[in-house]
Design a protein around this motif. Structure first.
Motif, PDB file in Angstrom:
ATOM      1  N   ARG A 187      51.415  36.734  43.332  1.00  0.00           N
ATOM      2  CA  ARG A 187      52.011  35.018  42.944  1.00  0.00           C
ATOM      3  C   ARG A 187      53.533  35.220  42.240  1.00  0.00           C
ATOM      4  NH1 ARG A 187      46.239  33.900  39.611  1.00  0.00           N
ATOM      5  NH2 ARG A 187      44.953  33.773  41.479  1.00  0.00           N
ATOM      6  N   ASN A 188      53.938  36.743  42.315  1.00  0.00           N
ATOM      7  CA  ASN A 188      55.389  36.858  41.517  1.00  0.00           C
ATOM      8  C   ASN A 188      55.970  37.696  42.732  1.00  0.00           C
ATOM      9  OD1 ASN A 188      55.231  35.382  38.823  1.00  0.00           O
ATOM     10  ND2 ASN A 188      53.317  36.800  38.883  1.00  0.00           N
ATOM     11  N   PRO A 189      56.158  37.551  44.065  1.00  0.00           N
ATOM     12  CA  PRO A 189      56.662  38.273  44.911  1.00  0.00           C
ATOM     13  C   PRO A 189      57.894  38.822  44.771  1.00  0.00           C
ATOM     14  CG  PRO A 189      56.054  36.144  45.993  1.00  0.00           C
ATOM     15  CD  PRO A 189      55.789  36.221  44.400  1.00  0.00           C
ATOM     16  N   LYS A 190      58.725  37.997  44.032  1.00  0.00           N
ATOM     17  CA  LYS A 190      60.233  38.404  43.871  1.00  0.00           C
ATOM     18  C   LYS A 190      60.325  39.702  42.682  1.00  0.00           C
ATOM     19  CE  LYS A 190      63.515  35.060  44.600  1.00  0.00           C
ATOM     20  NZ  LYS A 190      63.934  35.400  45.535  1.00  0.00           N
ATOM     21  N   PRO A 191      59.757  39.695  41.786  1.00  0.00           N
ATOM     22  CA  PRO A 191      59.759  40.854  40.632  1.00  0.00           C
ATOM     23  C   PRO A 191      59.152  41.919  41.380  1.00  0.00           C
ATOM     24  CG  PRO A 191      58.554  38.984  39.729  1.00  0.00           C
ATOM     25  CD  PRO A 191      59.394  38.346  40.883  1.00  0.00           C
ATOM     26  N   CYS A 192      57.756  41.347  41.951  1.00  0.00           N
ATOM     27  CA  CYS A 192      56.994  42.437  42.395  1.00  0.00           C
ATOM     28  C   CYS A 192      56.167  42.444  43.844  1.00  0.00           C
ATOM     29  CB  CYS A 192      55.505  42.119  41.624  1.00  0.00           C
ATOM     30  SG  CYS A 192      55.607  41.714  39.872  1.00  0.00           S
ATOM     31  N   PRO A 193      57.305  42.941  44.863  1.00  0.00           N
ATOM     32  CA  PRO A 193      57.148  43.107  46.210  1.00  0.00           C
ATOM     33  C   PRO A 193      56.157  44.126  46.348  1.00  0.00           C
ATOM     34  CG  PRO A 193      59.440  43.748  45.598  1.00  0.00           C
ATOM     35  CD  PRO A 193      58.746  43.223  44.332  1.00  0.00           C
ATOM     36  N   LEU A 194      55.005  43.817  46.664  1.00  0.00           N
ATOM     37  CA  LEU A 194      54.083  44.986  46.832  1.00  0.00           C
ATOM     38  C   LEU A 194      54.378  45.668  48.302  1.00  0.00           C
ATOM     39  CD1 LEU A 194      51.565  46.260  45.379  1.00  0.00           C
ATOM     40  CD2 LEU A 194      50.099  44.517  46.528  1.00  0.00           C
ATOM     41  N   VAL A 195      54.445  46.850  48.358  1.00  0.00           N
ATOM     42  CA  VAL A 195      54.823  47.464  49.389  1.00  0.00           C
ATOM     43  C   VAL A 195      53.537  48.622  49.906  1.00  0.00           C
ATOM     44  CG1 VAL A 195      57.316  47.194  49.550  1.00  0.00           C
ATOM     45  CG2 VAL A 195      56.351  49.090  48.776  1.00  0.00           C
ATOM     46  N   GLY A 196      52.970  49.017  48.784  1.00  0.00           N
ATOM     47  CA  GLY A 196      51.694  49.879  49.053  1.00  0.00           C
ATOM     48  C   GLY A 196      50.611  49.922  48.022  1.00  0.00           C
ATOM     49  N   ILE A 223      74.031  36.333  48.228  1.00  0.00           N
ATOM     50  CA  ILE A 223      72.662  35.781  48.157  1.00  0.00           C
ATOM     51  C   ILE A 223      72.223  35.823  49.750  1.00  0.00           C
ATOM     52  CG2 ILE A 223      71.809  33.505  48.212  1.00  0.00           C
ATOM     53  CD1 ILE A 223      73.807  32.729  46.115  1.00  0.00           C
ATOM     54  N   GLU A 224      72.860  35.599  50.766  1.00  0.00           N
ATOM     55  CA  GLU A 224      72.510  35.765  52.243  1.00  0.00           C
ATOM     56  C   GLU A 224      71.988  37.278  52.379  1.00  0.00           C
ATOM     57  OE1 GLU A 224      71.556  33.191  54.164  1.00  0.00           O
ATOM     58  OE2 GLU A 224      71.933  32.195  52.164  1.00  0.00           O
ATOM     59  N   ILE A 225      72.716  38.015  51.984  1.00  0.00           N
ATOM     60  CA  ILE A 225      72.453  39.451  52.389  1.00  0.00           C
ATOM     61  C   ILE A 225      71.066  39.972  51.740  1.00  0.00           C
ATOM     62  CG2 ILE A 225      72.972  41.999  51.706  1.00  0.00           C
ATOM     63  CD1 ILE A 225      75.899  41.061  52.406  1.00  0.00           C
ATOM     64  N   SER A 226      71.146  39.665  50.507  1.00  0.00           N
ATOM     65  CA  SER A 226      69.723  40.220  49.752  1.00  0.00           C
ATOM     66  C   SER A 226      68.641  39.245  50.121  1.00  0.00           C
ATOM     67  CB  SER A 226      70.150  39.919  48.034  1.00  0.00           C
ATOM     68  OG  SER A 226      70.425  38.530  47.821  1.00  0.00           O
ATOM     69  N   ARG A 227      68.612  38.050  50.330  1.00  0.00           N
ATOM     70  CA  ARG A 227      67.604  37.415  50.924  1.00  0.00           C
ATOM     71  C   ARG A 227      66.850  37.884  52.228  1.00  0.00           C
ATOM     72  NH1 ARG A 227      65.069  32.776  53.405  1.00  0.00           N
ATOM     73  NH2 ARG A 227      64.870  30.776  51.836  1.00  0.00           N
ATOM     74  N   ARG A 228      67.660  38.616  52.789  1.00  0.00           N
ATOM     75  CA  ARG A 228      66.875  39.463  54.015  1.00  0.00           C
ATOM     76  C   ARG A 228      66.096  40.703  53.727  1.00  0.00           C
ATOM     77  NH1 ARG A 228      72.783  40.804  56.414  1.00  0.00           N
ATOM     78  NH2 ARG A 228      73.461  38.576  56.566  1.00  0.00           N
ATOM     79  N   TYR A 229      65.902  40.793  52.389  1.00  0.00           N
ATOM     80  CA  TYR A 229      64.938  42.198  51.939  1.00  0.00           C
ATOM     81  C   TYR A 229      64.109  41.637  50.950  1.00  0.00           C
ATOM     82  CZ  TYR A 229      68.884  44.815  53.955  1.00  0.00           C
ATOM     83  OH  TYR A 229      69.820  45.346  55.026  1.00  0.00           O
ATOM     84  N   PRO A 230      63.267  40.812  51.677  1.00  0.00           N
ATOM     85  CA  PRO A 230      61.875  40.416  50.627  1.00  0.00           C
ATOM     86  C   PRO A 230      61.250  41.547  50.194  1.00  0.00           C
ATOM     87  CG  PRO A 230      61.552  39.997  53.145  1.00  0.00           C
ATOM     88  CD  PRO A 230      62.779  40.569  53.033  1.00  0.00           C
ATOM     89  N   MET A 231      61.371  42.783  50.855  1.00  0.00           N
ATOM     90  CA  MET A 231      60.594  44.198  50.051  1.00  0.00           C
ATOM     91  C   MET A 231      61.322  44.420  48.888  1.00  0.00           C
ATOM     92  SD  MET A 231      58.986  46.145  53.217  1.00  0.00           S
ATOM     93  CE  MET A 231      60.409  46.376  54.005  1.00  0.00           C
ATOM     94  N   ALA A 232      62.561  43.902  48.551  1.00  0.00           N
ATOM     95  CA  ALA A 232      63.430  44.384  47.656  1.00  0.00           C
ATOM     96  C   ALA A 232      64.112  43.413  46.777  1.00  0.00           C
ATOM     97  CB  ALA A 232      64.626  45.208  48.354  1.00  0.00           C
ATOM     98  N   HIS A 233      62.944  42.524  46.251  1.00  0.00           N
ATOM     99  CA  HIS A 233      63.430  41.448  45.393  1.00  0.00           C
ATOM    100  C   HIS A 233      64.320  40.284  46.065  1.00  0.00           C
ATOM    101  CE1 HIS A 233      61.931  44.208  42.509  1.00  0.00           C
ATOM    102  NE2 HIS A 233      63.040  44.842  42.585  1.00  0.00           N
ATOM    103  N   GLY A 234      64.436  40.168  47.327  1.00  0.00           N
ATOM    104  CA  GLY A 234      65.116  39.109  47.927  1.00  0.00           C
ATOM    105  C   GLY A 234      66.424  38.473  47.331  1.00  0.00           C
ATOM    106  N   ALA A 235      66.565  37.129  47.563  1.00  0.00           N
ATOM    107  CA  ALA A 235      67.619  36.450  47.120  1.00  0.00           C
ATOM    108  C   ALA A 235      67.715  36.324  45.507  1.00  0.00           C
ATOM    109  CB  ALA A 235      67.812  35.235  47.689  1.00  0.00           C
TER     110      ALA A 235
END
Lengths: 273, 273
Positions: A61-70, A184-196
């Motif tokens: 429910r909080n994927p931006k602070p908590c992008p679960l990768v494993g 903004i655009e660059i970081s948005r490409r990394y949803p596994m790393a907090h995104g935009a």
């Protein structure tokens, strides 16, 4: 017997296997920023299974602070989808052990704490998009000055799940006005790393009245003509876990991440077999 | 009392609230492809809580077939992060109820099956990237001919979690050779909707020897000079659930998705509040 220590500079060119071996043997116990460039690094949270479903719901429910990768199997300390031979009891440089929400101990392994009902979670971290910003030539003060990024407890509320809730912790990077959209655009490409970013501009809108006094990390210099840009931070789940006052929980010590074998550019955080 | 039925064409211009109201009242029980364009639609899986942690681990480890976009609280039928007033017991046009891995019943609501220990999961679906391909002018045979996409059980193995495992189900779309790279790039932008293809070209490499005989959906025409492109499919978790032979599990009937209030272009599948 005193073990041979390895220093940060000598490890900068090491591969992930050598790095984790040095960390496992406690020959390196420092921070991992800048190590294994191009490899995904991860925040770690370890909880008894009874809290694992609610914690996964909190991450979903909080994927931006908590992008679960494993996520480990219950009681299995190996993080099999994130790399070869990753033992989560030893392969993080420094751990924090919490009891009832209070820091109980910090240490370089958690073998004597490990229980058959533990589940380990890995969450992506901001090192990934910072690498990408640096490659694009967007200067980041805390990196250029070998400081820790400033972190603040914002007024943005997370979406609760079971006992987990609380304010979103955010990091701040001051960006030149003409590079903000690109950042903004660059970081948005990394949803596994907090995104935009979660907020751009006036800090008071997210409850922050004095950027010179971060709750964690180093005080940044005055903004001057730069724009403050705020990203969701992986300290948010630690904050939620402390608030939940679980009988026991274990995290990495901030900045001391798990180094995985996953390529930062990978579409999904699952080791190709 | 016979309820007034609404037909597909009359619903094409309806908003999500009107659509779900028609579905909730069983005035519409058909497939949802092409309805509410621009809104995220979702595959649904409902399980007893005892299996929920393993199912979330299965989704986390297999994010291309199982892109998790929502999870309910245990026993709470409302999908609060996906829209306003979504009741998962009624708001899907058609459900499949399985007992011990066998189809037990299909129906338009599951009120009489709902238990206090149920957890509902929503997973993204391919309608999202198909919309994007269509907007880019990449023709898709099954859409232009009002057929169902062909689905196959590939030899690609999922990563197990608890009782959940098995082959990845894939969909096939035949694409002109000079548009394949574009189709890959476009679909990669939708990680909530299976992302980039899992295989391009020779079907035998993923264990498929006769594309004219799909396991689900309609038989496609001969490839001629087109390239077969395979995407991970949301039927994969249904296949894993059937294989796990749970005492009870409930899914949507393929093609009959939950229509959410989430914008397909949203960075994260969480309703802005």
């Amino acid at each position: 017997m005193q073990q041979l220590q390895e220093d940060y500079e000598s490890l900068r060119t090491s591969d992930t296997g050598h790095l984790r071996a040095a960390i496992r043997a406690s020959r390196y116990t420092g921070h991992t920023a800048g190590l294994a460039p191009g490899q995904l690094q991860a925040n770690i949270v370890i909880l008894p299974e009874a809290y694992a479903l609610d914690f996964m719901r909190f991450c979903q429910r909080n994927p931006k602070p908590c992008p679960l990768v494993g996520v480990s199997e219950t009681g299995d300390p190996m993080m099999r989808t994130l790399g070869r031979d990753i033992d989560i009891r030893n392969d993080v440089p420094l751990y924090n052990v919490y009891r009832h929400g209070e820091l109980h101990e910090s240490g370089t392994d958690i073998n004597h704490y490990w229980e058959d009902n533990f589940v380990a979670f890995a969450l992506g971290c901001s090192f990934t998009f910072e690498d990408a910003l640096a490659r694009a030539g967007i200067p980041i003060w805390h990196i250029e000055n070998n400081k820790t990024v400033p972190m603040y407890r914002s007024s943005i509320q997370t979406i609760p799940a079971g006992p987990f809730q609380g304010e979103m912790v955010v990091t701040m990077r001051a960006i030149d006005a003409n590079r903000v959209n690109e950042a903004i655009e660059i970081s948005r490409r990394y949803p596994m790393a907090h995104g935009a970013p979660v907020h751009v501009g006036d800090p008071s809108i997210i409850g922050l009245n004095d950027l010179s006094q971060p709750e964690w990390g180093d005080s940044p210099p005055p903004l001057e003509d730069k724009i403050p840009v705020f990203w969701a931070c992986g300290v948010t789940p630690q904050n939620a876990i402390m608030g939940a006052k679980l009988p026991i929980s274990i995290t990495h010590t901030p900045g001391h991440m798990l180094i995985t074998d996953i390529d930062e550019q990978a579409e999904v955080p699952v080791l190709a077999t």
